[in-house]
Design a protein around this motif. Sequence first.
Motif, PDB file in Angstrom:
ATOM      1  N   GLN A  98       0.829  -1.203   0.000  1.00  0.00           N
ATOM      2  CA  GLN A  98       0.000   0.000   0.000  1.00  0.00           C
ATOM      3  C   GLN A  98       0.865   1.257   0.000  1.00  0.00           C
ATOM      4  OE1 GLN A  98      -2.493  -0.652   3.400  1.00  0.00           O
ATOM      5  NE2 GLN A  98      -3.904  -1.958   2.267  1.00  0.00           N
ATOM      6  N   GLY A  99       1.982   1.213   0.707  1.00  0.00           N
ATOM      7  CA  GLY A  99       2.901   2.346   0.712  1.00  0.00           C
ATOM      8  C   GLY A  99       3.497   2.595  -0.657  1.00  0.00           C
ATOM      9  N   ILE A 100       3.883   1.529  -1.346  1.00  0.00           N
ATOM     10  CA  ILE A 100       4.448   1.687  -2.687  1.00  0.00           C
ATOM     11  C   ILE A 100       3.381   2.188  -3.660  1.00  0.00           C
ATOM     12  CG2 ILE A 100       5.498   0.485  -4.645  1.00  0.00           C
ATOM     13  CD1 ILE A 100       6.946  -1.312  -2.608  1.00  0.00           C
ATOM     14  N   LEU A 129       3.152   5.767  -3.123  1.00  0.00           N
ATOM     15  CA  LEU A 129       4.299   6.452  -3.735  1.00  0.00           C
ATOM     16  C   LEU A 129       4.097   6.618  -5.237  1.00  0.00           C
ATOM     17  CD1 LEU A 129       7.279   4.774  -1.853  1.00  0.00           C
ATOM     18  CD2 LEU A 129       6.604   7.180  -1.740  1.00  0.00           C
ATOM     19  N   ILE A 130       3.571   5.588  -5.873  1.00  0.00           N
ATOM     20  CA  ILE A 130       3.298   5.669  -7.315  1.00  0.00           C
ATOM     21  C   ILE A 130       2.271   6.767  -7.582  1.00  0.00           C
ATOM     22  CG2 ILE A 130       2.273   4.439  -9.275  1.00  0.00           C
ATOM     23  CD1 ILE A 130       3.557   1.856  -8.079  1.00  0.00           C
ATOM     24  N   LEU A 131       1.201   6.783  -6.791  1.00  0.00           N
ATOM     25  CA  LEU A 131       0.171   7.820  -6.939  1.00  0.00           C
ATOM     26  C   LEU A 131       0.761   9.207  -6.736  1.00  0.00           C
ATOM     27  CD1 LEU A 131      -2.787   8.635  -7.315  1.00  0.00           C
ATOM     28  CD2 LEU A 131      -3.092   8.269  -4.856  1.00  0.00           C
ATOM     29  N   VAL A 190       3.322  15.988  -2.343  1.00  0.00           N
ATOM     30  CA  VAL A 190       4.471  15.932  -1.428  1.00  0.00           C
ATOM     31  C   VAL A 190       4.055  15.327  -0.082  1.00  0.00           C
ATOM     32  CG1 VAL A 190       6.112  17.344  -0.136  1.00  0.00           C
ATOM     33  CG2 VAL A 190       5.734  17.779  -2.546  1.00  0.00           C
ATOM     34  N   SER A 191       2.867  15.675   0.401  1.00  0.00           N
ATOM     35  CA  SER A 191       2.386  15.108   1.672  1.00  0.00           C
ATOM     36  C   SER A 191       2.186  13.601   1.548  1.00  0.00           C
ATOM     37  CB  SER A 191       1.073  15.763   2.090  1.00  0.00           C
ATOM     38  OG  SER A 191       1.263  17.129   2.321  1.00  0.00           O
ATOM     39  N   LEU A 192       1.566  13.184   0.454  1.00  0.00           N
ATOM     40  CA  LEU A 192       1.361  11.755   0.215  1.00  0.00           C
ATOM     41  C   LEU A 192       2.698  11.036   0.076  1.00  0.00           C
ATOM     42  CD1 LEU A 192      -0.692   9.480  -0.260  1.00  0.00           C
ATOM     43  CD2 LEU A 192      -0.694  10.121  -2.688  1.00  0.00           C
ATOM     44  N   PHE A 193       3.636  11.659  -0.616  1.00  0.00           N
ATOM     45  CA  PHE A 193       4.958  11.068  -0.803  1.00  0.00           C
ATOM     46  C   PHE A 193       5.684  10.895   0.529  1.00  0.00           C
ATOM     47  CE2 PHE A 193       9.493  11.193  -1.665  1.00  0.00           C
ATOM     48  CZ  PHE A 193       9.610  10.246  -2.677  1.00  0.00           C
ATOM     49  N   PHE A 207       4.436  10.800   3.638  1.00  0.00           N
ATOM     50  CA  PHE A 207       3.748   9.819   4.473  1.00  0.00           C
ATOM     51  C   PHE A 207       4.027   8.398   3.979  1.00  0.00           C
ATOM     52  CE2 PHE A 207       0.016   7.145   5.244  1.00  0.00           C
ATOM     53  CZ  PHE A 207      -0.001   7.157   6.628  1.00  0.00           C
ATOM     54  N   SER A 208       3.936   8.199   2.673  1.00  0.00           N
ATOM     55  CA  SER A 208       4.153   6.871   2.094  1.00  0.00           C
ATOM     56  C   SER A 208       5.589   6.401   2.298  1.00  0.00           C
ATOM     57  CB  SER A 208       3.830   6.884   0.599  1.00  0.00           C
ATOM     58  OG  SER A 208       2.507   7.298   0.393  1.00  0.00           O
ATOM     59  N   SER A 209       6.531   7.300   2.134  1.00  0.00           N
ATOM     60  CA  SER A 209       7.940   6.938   2.342  1.00  0.00           C
ATOM     61  C   SER A 209       8.168   6.473   3.771  1.00  0.00           C
ATOM     62  CB  SER A 209       8.849   8.130   2.046  1.00  0.00           C
ATOM     63  OG  SER A 209       8.785   8.475   0.697  1.00  0.00           O
ATOM     64  N   ALA A 210       7.576   7.173   4.724  1.00  0.00           N
ATOM     65  CA  ALA A 210       7.735   6.790   6.128  1.00  0.00           C
ATOM     66  C   ALA A 210       7.127   5.421   6.393  1.00  0.00           C
ATOM     67  CB  ALA A 210       7.093   7.844   7.021  1.00  0.00           C
TER      68      ALA A 210
END
Length: 114
Positions: free
Chosen positions: A3-5, A8-10, A28-31, A33-36
């Motif tokens: 789900q995180g990846i 990141l794609i989104l 940037v916020s989604l990126f 959060f997803s990276s973390a």
Amino acid sequence: IQQGILSLILSAFILGIFDSELMLYVGVSLFSFSSAVVVSSLNSMTSKLAAQTEKGTKLGYLRSGGQLGRAFGPLIISIFYWAFGPLLTFSTTGILLLIPLSIFMKIRDYGKVE
């Protein structure tokens, strides 16, 4: 991790396609959060899969790889961005993230590969 990846794609496609300030903040916020989420999940999975005698070594390799990515990733992406523009840069990033996604889709129950 999956789900995180996907997030990141989104976020990569949001950053590449949209040019408004609001969508920049959303992407940037989604990126971030997803990276973390992905980094924390990878640490947990590595710790769970590694034998007791090799946990430190395996986690060290994982962290070292992450540091190399943080060192060289921005340099490579910046060069690509200025050479080809945001749409191609972020679209390529999103497409390349399909590789780790496909790997982690094959992993079930911490290490059992189907």
